[in-house]
Design a protein around this motif. Structure first.
Motif, PDB file in Angstrom:
ATOM      1  N   PRO A   1       2.029   4.801  14.273  1.00  0.00           N
ATOM      2  CA  PRO A   1       0.738   4.201  13.571  1.00  0.00           C
ATOM      3  C   PRO A   1       0.430   4.993  12.799  1.00  0.00           C
ATOM      4  O   PRO A   1      -0.545   4.392  11.709  1.00  0.00           O
ATOM      5  CB  PRO A   1       0.037   4.807  14.816  1.00  0.00           C
ATOM      6  N   ALA A   2       0.618   6.087  11.919  1.00  0.00           N
ATOM      7  CA  ALA A   2       0.695   6.297  10.625  1.00  0.00           C
ATOM      8  C   ALA A   2       0.846   5.788   9.789  1.00  0.00           C
ATOM      9  O   ALA A   2       0.187   5.577   8.779  1.00  0.00           O
ATOM     10  CB  ALA A   2       0.988   8.039  10.604  1.00  0.00           C
ATOM     11  N   VAL A   3       1.657   4.637   9.162  1.00  0.00           N
ATOM     12  CA  VAL A   3       2.016   4.226   8.464  1.00  0.00           C
ATOM     13  C   VAL A   3       1.056   2.756   8.421  1.00  0.00           C
ATOM     14  O   VAL A   3       0.848   2.429   7.375  1.00  0.00           O
ATOM     15  CB  VAL A   3       3.877   3.472   8.513  1.00  0.00           C
ATOM     16  N   LEU A   4       1.006   2.538   9.706  1.00  0.00           N
ATOM     17  CA  LEU A   4      -0.350   1.551  10.412  1.00  0.00           C
ATOM     18  C   LEU A   4      -1.067   1.584   9.579  1.00  0.00           C
ATOM     19  O   LEU A   4      -1.734   0.813   8.463  1.00  0.00           O
ATOM     20  CB  LEU A   4      -0.730   1.189  11.895  1.00  0.00           C
ATOM     21  N   ALA A   5      -2.058   2.815   9.580  1.00  0.00           N
ATOM     22  CA  ALA A   5      -2.972   3.493   8.878  1.00  0.00           C
ATOM     23  C   ALA A   5      -2.831   3.271   7.415  1.00  0.00           C
ATOM     24  O   ALA A   5      -3.717   2.857   7.048  1.00  0.00           O
ATOM     25  CB  ALA A   5      -3.435   4.478   9.863  1.00  0.00           C
ATOM     26  N   GLY A   6      -2.037   3.904   7.358  1.00  0.00           N
ATOM     27  CA  GLY A   6      -1.935   3.534   5.822  1.00  0.00           C
ATOM     28  C   GLY A   6      -1.409   2.555   5.019  1.00  0.00           C
ATOM     29  O   GLY A   6      -2.332   2.415   4.124  1.00  0.00           O
ATOM     30  N   ILE A   7      -1.220   1.888   5.824  1.00  0.00           N
ATOM     31  CA  ILE A   7      -1.373   0.722   5.110  1.00  0.00           C
ATOM     32  C   ILE A   7      -2.331  -0.252   4.582  1.00  0.00           C
ATOM     33  O   ILE A   7      -2.794  -1.017   3.765  1.00  0.00           O
ATOM     34  CB  ILE A   7       0.385  -0.552   5.852  1.00  0.00           C
ATOM     35  N   TRP A   8      -3.108   0.245   6.511  1.00  0.00           N
ATOM     36  CA  TRP A   8      -5.074  -0.701   6.058  1.00  0.00           C
ATOM     37  C   TRP A   8      -4.998   0.072   5.282  1.00  0.00           C
ATOM     38  O   TRP A   8      -6.070  -1.202   4.853  1.00  0.00           O
ATOM     39  CB  TRP A   8      -4.747  -0.206   7.671  1.00  0.00           C
ATOM     40  N   LEU A   9      -5.503   1.814   5.085  1.00  0.00           N
ATOM     41  CA  LEU A   9      -6.311   1.755   3.804  1.00  0.00           C
ATOM     42  C   LEU A   9      -5.587   0.741   2.933  1.00  0.00           C
ATOM     43  O   LEU A   9      -6.312   0.715   1.982  1.00  0.00           O
ATOM     44  CB  LEU A   9      -5.586   3.165   3.607  1.00  0.00           C
ATOM     45  N   LEU A  10      -4.091   1.339   2.478  1.00  0.00           N
ATOM     46  CA  LEU A  10      -3.678   0.862   0.711  1.00  0.00           C
ATOM     47  C   LEU A  10      -3.787  -1.205   0.866  1.00  0.00           C
ATOM     48  O   LEU A  10      -4.451  -1.794  -0.242  1.00  0.00           O
ATOM     49  CB  LEU A  10      -2.126   0.558   1.411  1.00  0.00           C
ATOM     50  N   PHE A  11      -4.133  -2.209   1.828  1.00  0.00           N
ATOM     51  CA  PHE A  11      -4.833  -3.213   2.026  1.00  0.00           C
ATOM     52  C   PHE A  11      -6.377  -3.120   1.771  1.00  0.00           C
ATOM     53  O   PHE A  11      -6.720  -4.997   1.242  1.00  0.00           O
ATOM     54  CB  PHE A  11      -4.367  -3.956   3.000  1.00  0.00           C
ATOM     55  N   HIS A  12      -7.197  -2.235   2.184  1.00  0.00           N
ATOM     56  CA  HIS A  12      -8.550  -2.086   2.428  1.00  0.00           C
ATOM     57  C   HIS A  12      -9.374  -1.877   1.276  1.00  0.00           C
ATOM     58  O   HIS A  12     -10.846  -1.970   1.249  1.00  0.00           O
ATOM     59  CB  HIS A  12      -9.102  -1.636   3.930  1.00  0.00           C
ATOM     60  N   LYS A  13      -8.860  -0.941   1.160  1.00  0.00           N
ATOM     61  CA  LYS A  13      -9.189  -0.099  -0.066  1.00  0.00           C
ATOM     62  C   LYS A  13      -8.630   0.334  -1.868  1.00  0.00           C
ATOM     63  O   LYS A  13      -9.389   0.836  -2.507  1.00  0.00           O
ATOM     64  CB  LYS A  13      -8.952   1.386   0.769  1.00  0.00           C
ATOM     65  N   THR A  14      -7.561  -1.068  -1.746  1.00  0.00           N
ATOM     66  CA  THR A  14      -7.000  -0.880  -2.823  1.00  0.00           C
ATOM     67  C   THR A  14      -7.457  -2.198  -3.312  1.00  0.00           C
ATOM     68  O   THR A  14      -7.279  -2.583  -3.144  1.00  0.00           O
ATOM     69  CB  THR A  14      -5.710  -0.503  -3.087  1.00  0.00           C
ATOM     70  N   ARG A  15      -7.344  -2.305  -4.969  1.00  0.00           N
ATOM     71  CA  ARG A  15      -7.715  -3.972  -5.422  1.00  0.00           C
ATOM     72  C   ARG A  15      -6.560  -4.567  -5.282  1.00  0.00           C
ATOM     73  O   ARG A  15      -6.236  -5.839  -4.508  1.00  0.00           O
ATOM     74  CB  ARG A  15      -7.956  -3.724  -6.773  1.00  0.00           C
ATOM     75  N   TRP A  16      -4.773  -3.628  -5.203  1.00  0.00           N
ATOM     76  CA  TRP A  16      -3.627  -4.398  -5.039  1.00  0.00           C
ATOM     77  C   TRP A  16      -3.664  -4.832  -3.548  1.00  0.00           C
ATOM     78  O   TRP A  16      -3.536  -6.173  -3.738  1.00  0.00           O
ATOM     79  CB  TRP A  16      -2.700  -3.564  -5.725  1.00  0.00           C
ATOM     80  N   GLY A  17      -4.038  -4.066  -2.515  1.00  0.00           N
ATOM     81  CA  GLY A  17      -4.012  -4.067  -1.019  1.00  0.00           C
ATOM     82  C   GLY A  17      -4.676  -5.446  -1.428  1.00  0.00           C
ATOM     83  O   GLY A  17      -4.512  -6.440  -0.161  1.00  0.00           O
ATOM     84  N   VAL A  18      -5.887  -5.900  -2.029  1.00  0.00           N
ATOM     85  CA  VAL A  18      -7.373  -7.169  -1.531  1.00  0.00           C
ATOM     86  C   VAL A  18      -6.266  -8.012  -1.984  1.00  0.00           C
ATOM     87  O   VAL A  18      -6.083  -9.463  -1.350  1.00  0.00           O
ATOM     88  CB  VAL A  18      -8.540  -6.798  -2.035  1.00  0.00           C
ATOM     89  N   LEU A  19      -5.331  -8.020  -2.981  1.00  0.00           N
ATOM     90  CA  LEU A  19      -5.195  -8.887  -3.764  1.00  0.00           C
ATOM     91  C   LEU A  19      -3.982  -9.291  -2.919  1.00  0.00           C
ATOM     92  O   LEU A  19      -4.163 -10.607  -2.793  1.00  0.00           O
ATOM     93  CB  LEU A  19      -4.207  -8.561  -5.157  1.00  0.00           C
ATOM     94  N   VAL A  20      -2.916  -8.922  -2.155  1.00  0.00           N
ATOM     95  CA  VAL A  20      -1.904  -9.247  -1.017  1.00  0.00           C
ATOM     96  C   VAL A  20      -2.641  -9.233  -0.046  1.00  0.00           C
ATOM     97  O   VAL A  20      -1.701 -10.383  -0.109  1.00  0.00           O
ATOM     98  CB  VAL A  20      -1.146  -7.745  -0.877  1.00  0.00           C
ATOM     99  N   ARG A  21      -3.717  -9.153   0.718  1.00  0.00           N
ATOM    100  CA  ARG A  21      -4.039 -10.278   1.299  1.00  0.00           C
ATOM    101  C   ARG A  21      -4.541 -11.727   1.435  1.00  0.00           C
ATOM    102  O   ARG A  21      -4.277 -12.199   2.152  1.00  0.00           O
ATOM    103  CB  ARG A  21      -5.675  -9.198   2.107  1.00  0.00           C
ATOM    104  N   ALA A  22      -5.004 -11.036  -0.017  1.00  0.00           N
ATOM    105  CA  ALA A  22      -5.394 -12.697  -0.534  1.00  0.00           C
ATOM    106  C   ALA A  22      -4.391 -13.712  -0.754  1.00  0.00           C
ATOM    107  O   ALA A  22      -4.294 -15.155  -0.761  1.00  0.00           O
ATOM    108  CB  ALA A  22      -6.504 -12.727  -1.910  1.00  0.00           C
ATOM    109  N   ALA A  23      -3.016 -13.142  -1.017  1.00  0.00           N
ATOM    110  CA  ALA A  23      -2.316 -14.055  -1.940  1.00  0.00           C
ATOM    111  C   ALA A  23      -1.276 -14.622  -0.322  1.00  0.00           C
ATOM    112  O   ALA A  23      -1.004 -15.071  -0.591  1.00  0.00           O
ATOM    113  CB  ALA A  23      -1.191 -13.655  -2.430  1.00  0.00           C
TER     114      ALA A  23
END
Lengths: 257, 614
Positions: B153-175
């Motif tokens: 769950p800690a890694v899941l939370a880390g990825i979630w933060l990365l995907f929702h709080k960083t520009r890069w993460g948003v781009l990954v989700r968009a892609a």
């Protein structure tokens, strides 16, 4: 003239939006009927209920007395309804003539034939259909190389392959150059004039509609608000109101044509 | 009560490991659309690297966790190298071609690991400070399992933060949703792809590194995990990290209880769950239909009949093949039987993939069912060779009838994964059902009768069946059935609009492909005199994919070239040391030089020669 298609009380809602309400009309044999209306009027929804892609909430659609409701598109095709798509849909890895041959093979119920050579079947019929849409000279070309207008004409040939009683054309001229539009619809009108097929089409381009349609139905917010010949529709204040909030732009547009 | 709670905790600890590897796979697929078979290799490398680092810094808490994290980072770097040197060059190749490249990487990594760490299984040290068990409700629970339960769950939370709080993460989700659109908005896709690949590989490496206190590090880790990882990704929804977590928990917990009732089930359970989930939710639990769309493929050229010249070349080739037993050694005939079997198998897979547009990751299922049905008919029903040879393809067709019914309800990668599930279920049943199938020991003594027992005579039997089978399949490809099948692949809408029952048509195509794969299996069984569970295994399915894709999926001659090249090269390199390394390198070279397959490569070469001559 006898009635080909009978539509009664056709309705469809999406969530709270009543996309089509209580649409009624008849189509006579040999008639060329246009279904028009502003964006979101329910044309496409209406169309998709006619060709089996969408089940209506209420109402009946019958072709020569047989109900079309609840039938998948392929069965509706077998009952004698041909169709073309707003965005052309053809077999891209085949040649032009092969595309028409596929429709003929299906019509003659030979899709499960495992040993004939597909390309040798119904060549003459396919060529005759290509002649009809002036595509004979392109018969051997790969479908993927065709210009968009030619793809539209090819679709028309495919749609006519099983000698349908009814042809449904969804935005037949969308995406075409103005001169191509006129040519395609003149061709369709010619095919209707030869007899044997009735056409319902939806259209945005008013020139096309007024130039060829025998009768016009105007949809707005899912309801038919006007019906009649080109001049009736042009003169109808309700239609002008819907399209333009008043004014007489249709007259000018029509005089350009 | 305590016992069941302990089972639940074990299940959750397993779920964490599975989630780590699956999340990386899901991210990579979501962004790049690559079905990355090398993901299991990254996992294995993570474990080996962690083993080395942790033993080097043994004893300290910092040494252990530092080693684990460093191993993951190094694997991320290796992922970057693979992406930059290989995958980046073939993003424009047909979508599945990258799969072949990643399989080349699998082979190379296997031999590299063998050279560095040796063939022995390595037992890693326990985690310092977490090497005991605590009692919970009276049951001993390893402390390390509890740590894993927290890490997932800690890694899941880390990825979630990365995907929702960083520009890069948003781009990954968009892609993941629409990579063309992201490209159209001016985002540098190459950079995004590399970054996703690095993150995904590092997660796989972390998953592997965290396994060292729990299981021995071995060279079999890569392919044993990849099947399950795919299952988790598919159940969760391709590209969805949260979905992967839910799926990992679902499978691991179900498994930890199911084995109490029926211990043999653990091999097939994930695949059964996947099949059920896909039937009800075709895009996985949290997947969206949009996430399936990839780059549009260039349309295939229309089929043409063979030119007289090509026909002559083919006839000459067939004549040479037919006469070969007269002037070659016996072992050549045996090898040529292998070539013919592989070719028939590849042609049947191409029929399904190339002509039918249904990619199968589990085509070996029908090969294996054919082989096993014939062997069982000989063993239990006393069938002679010829009746058994008819019985095998029939059973393969029946299996295809059953599994195909489910599969044709899906499309694209999901269909491929369901075929993989079908194959793994059949493999699991065969492997476990000792009394009937002989399990791992297989079925022996499936030899041809006296009159056909010489290698030469059997060569001609195989020749007639395989060449005949290939001829029939070609004939079908040119028939109305085959054309309509291609039509359904080109445009389902158009096919439906000219009165074709598209699903039924694909289903029948599936059955025909299955029957001919079964025929190949039968010929194989009698040529080897035995059948083993391998003949239904994932490795054979991948071999088939490589043959078809390397040969060139857009040409009818593709599978013939691909299969012949595959078997002949394999026969040659397997005699060498580190043959996997060499074979993997050859695969990569072909992929990089001829992204349109051998058939496409030859055509291009021919055009260049002609231009040069003119």
């Amino acid at each position: 003239m006898s009635t080909v298609l009978q539509v009664r009380g056709l309705s469809k809602s999406f969530g709270g939006i009543r996309a089509v309400r209580d649409v009624n009309f008849d189509l006579a044999e040999g008639e060329f009927l246009a279904l028009i209306g502003p964006n979101g009027a329910g044309k496409t929804t209406c169309f998709n209920m006619l060709n089996g892609y969408l089940p209506p909430d209420e109402g009946t659609v019958s072709l020569g007395g047989q109900s079309l409701i609840g039938k998948p598109p392929r069965d509706i095709w077998r009952m004698g309804v041909g169709r073309t798509f707003q965005i052309t849909s053809t077999f891209m890895s085949m040649t032009v003539v092969e595309n028409v041959q596929m429709a003929l093979i299906s019509h003659h119920r030979r899709v499960f034939d495992l040993f004939s050579r597909a390309t040798r079947l119904y060549v003459d019929e396919a060529m005759a259909l290509l002649d009809l849409v002036s595509m004979r000279d392109q018969a051997g070309r790969a479908c993927s190389e065709l210009a968009y207008g030619d793809l539209k004409r090819l679709e028309l040939a495919i749609a006519l392959a099983h000698e349908p009683a009814l042809l449904l054309m969804d935005e037949p001229t969308a995406g075409m150059a103005p001169s191509e539009r006129v040519a395609l619809m003149a061709l369709t009108a010619e095919i209707v004039a030869r007899g044997g097929v009735s056409v319902v089409f939806t259209e945005h381009d008013m020139d096309v509609v007024f130039a060829h349609a025998h009768r016009i139905l105007v949809l707005n917010r899912g309801e038919i608000i006007a019906e009649g010949s080109g001049s009736d529709i042009r003169a109808n204040p309700l239609v002008q109101e819907v399209y333009l909030g008043g004014g007489a732009v249709f007259e000018t547009e029509a005089s350009d044509a | 009560m305590g016992f069941y709670f302990a089972q639940l905790l074990t299940g959750l600890a397993n779920a964490s490991s599975l989630f780590l590897i699956a999340s990386g796979l899901s991210i990579i697929f979501g962004v790049t659309r690559i079905v990355n078979f090398a993901h299991g290799s990254f996992y294995m490398l993570g474990a080996y690297l962690a083993y080395t680092l942790v033993t080097l810094w043994s004893g300290s808490v910092l040494g252990f966790w530092g080693g684990v994290v460093l191993a993951a980072l190094v694997v991320g770097l290796i992922g970057l190298v693979v992406e930059l040197t290989i995958l980046r060059r073939i993003y424009h190749a047909p979508e599945l071609f990258q799969l072949v490249a990643t399989f080349g990487v699998v082979l190379i990594v296997q031999d590299a690991a063998l050279a560095i760490w040796g063939a022995e299984d390595l037992l890693g040290p326990r985690a310092p400070g977490l090497d005991r068990a605590v009692r919970i409700l009276g049951e001993p629970i390893p402390e390390y399992d509890l740590a894993l339960i927290a890490i997932g769950p800690a890694v899941l939370a880390g990825i979630w933060l990365l995907f929702h709080k960083t520009r890069w993460g948003v781009l990954v989700r968009a892609a993941t949703q629409d990579r063309e659109m992201v490209g159209a908005l001016g985002i540098n896709q190459a950079w995004l792809f590399s970054a996703a690949f690095v993150l995904g590989s590092a997660l796989a490496g972390l998953g592997g590194a965290l396994q060292i206190p729990r299981e021995a590090v071995s060279l079999q880790m890569d392919l044993s995990i990849i099947g399950e990882a795919f299952v988790v990704v598919v159940i969760g929804g391709m590209g969805s990290v949260s979905g992967a977590f839910v799926a990992a928990v679902l499978i691991s917990v179900l498994n930890s209880f199911a084995i109490l009732i029926f211990p043999q089930i653990s091999i097939v359970l994930p695949f059964i769950v996947m099949a059920i989930v896909l039937i009800f939710r075709p895009y996985g639990i949290l997947g969206k239909p949009g996430s399936e769309a990839g780059a549009p493929e260039a349309p295939e050229a229309p089929l043409t009949l063979m030119s007289p010249k090509a026909m002559m070349v083919m006839c000459a080739g067939l004549m040479a093949l037919a006469l070969s037993p007269l002037f070659t050694a016996e072992f050549t005939s045996v090898l040529l039987v292998d070539v013919m079997v592989a070719t028939l198998f590849a042609v049947s897979l191409h029929f399904m993939m190339g002509i039918g547009g249904m990619v199968s990751f589990g085509h070996a299922a029908y090969f294996g069912v054919g082989a096993y049905a014939a062997a069982l008919a000989v063993k239990f029903l006393g069938f002679g060779m010829l009746p058994a040879m008819a019985f095998g393809p029939l059973c393969a067709a029946l299996a295809a009838l059953f599994f195909g019914w489910f599969s044709v309800r899906l499309s694209g990668v999901y269909l491929a994964m369901l075929t993989l599930a079908a194959a793994q279920i059949l493999w699991g049943v065969t492997f476990q059902w000792q009394d009937f199938t002989g399990g791992d020991d297989g079925i022996l003594g499936v030899w041809p009768p006296g009159w056909a027992s010489s290698d030469r005579v059997y060569f001609y039997i195989a020749f007639v069946l395989c060449v005949g089978g290939i001829w029939v399949m070609r004939r079908i490809a040119y028939s109305p059935f085959g054309y309509v099948l291609r039509g359904v692949r080109d445009s389902q809408t158009r096919a439906e609009a000219i009165g074709v029952d598209t699903r039924f048509h694909q289903w029948m195509g599936f059955v025909i492909a299955g029957a001919f794969a079964g025929l190949a299996g039968v010929v194989f069984a009698f040529s080897k005199g035995s059948v083993f569970p391998d003949s239904l295994g994932i490795a054979l399915s991948i071999d088939g994919l490589i043959m078809v894709l390397l040969g060139g999926i857009h040409a009818l001659a593709g599978p013939i070239l691909g299969a012949s090249a595959f078997v002949l090269i394999e026969d040659w390199v397997t005699r060498l040391d580190y043959w996997r390394f060499i074979f993997g390198t050859i695969i990569l070279v072909v992929v990089l030089v001829a992204p349109d397959g051998i058939a496409g490569g030859i055509q291009r070469l021919w055009r260049i020669i002609k231009r040069g001559a003119a």
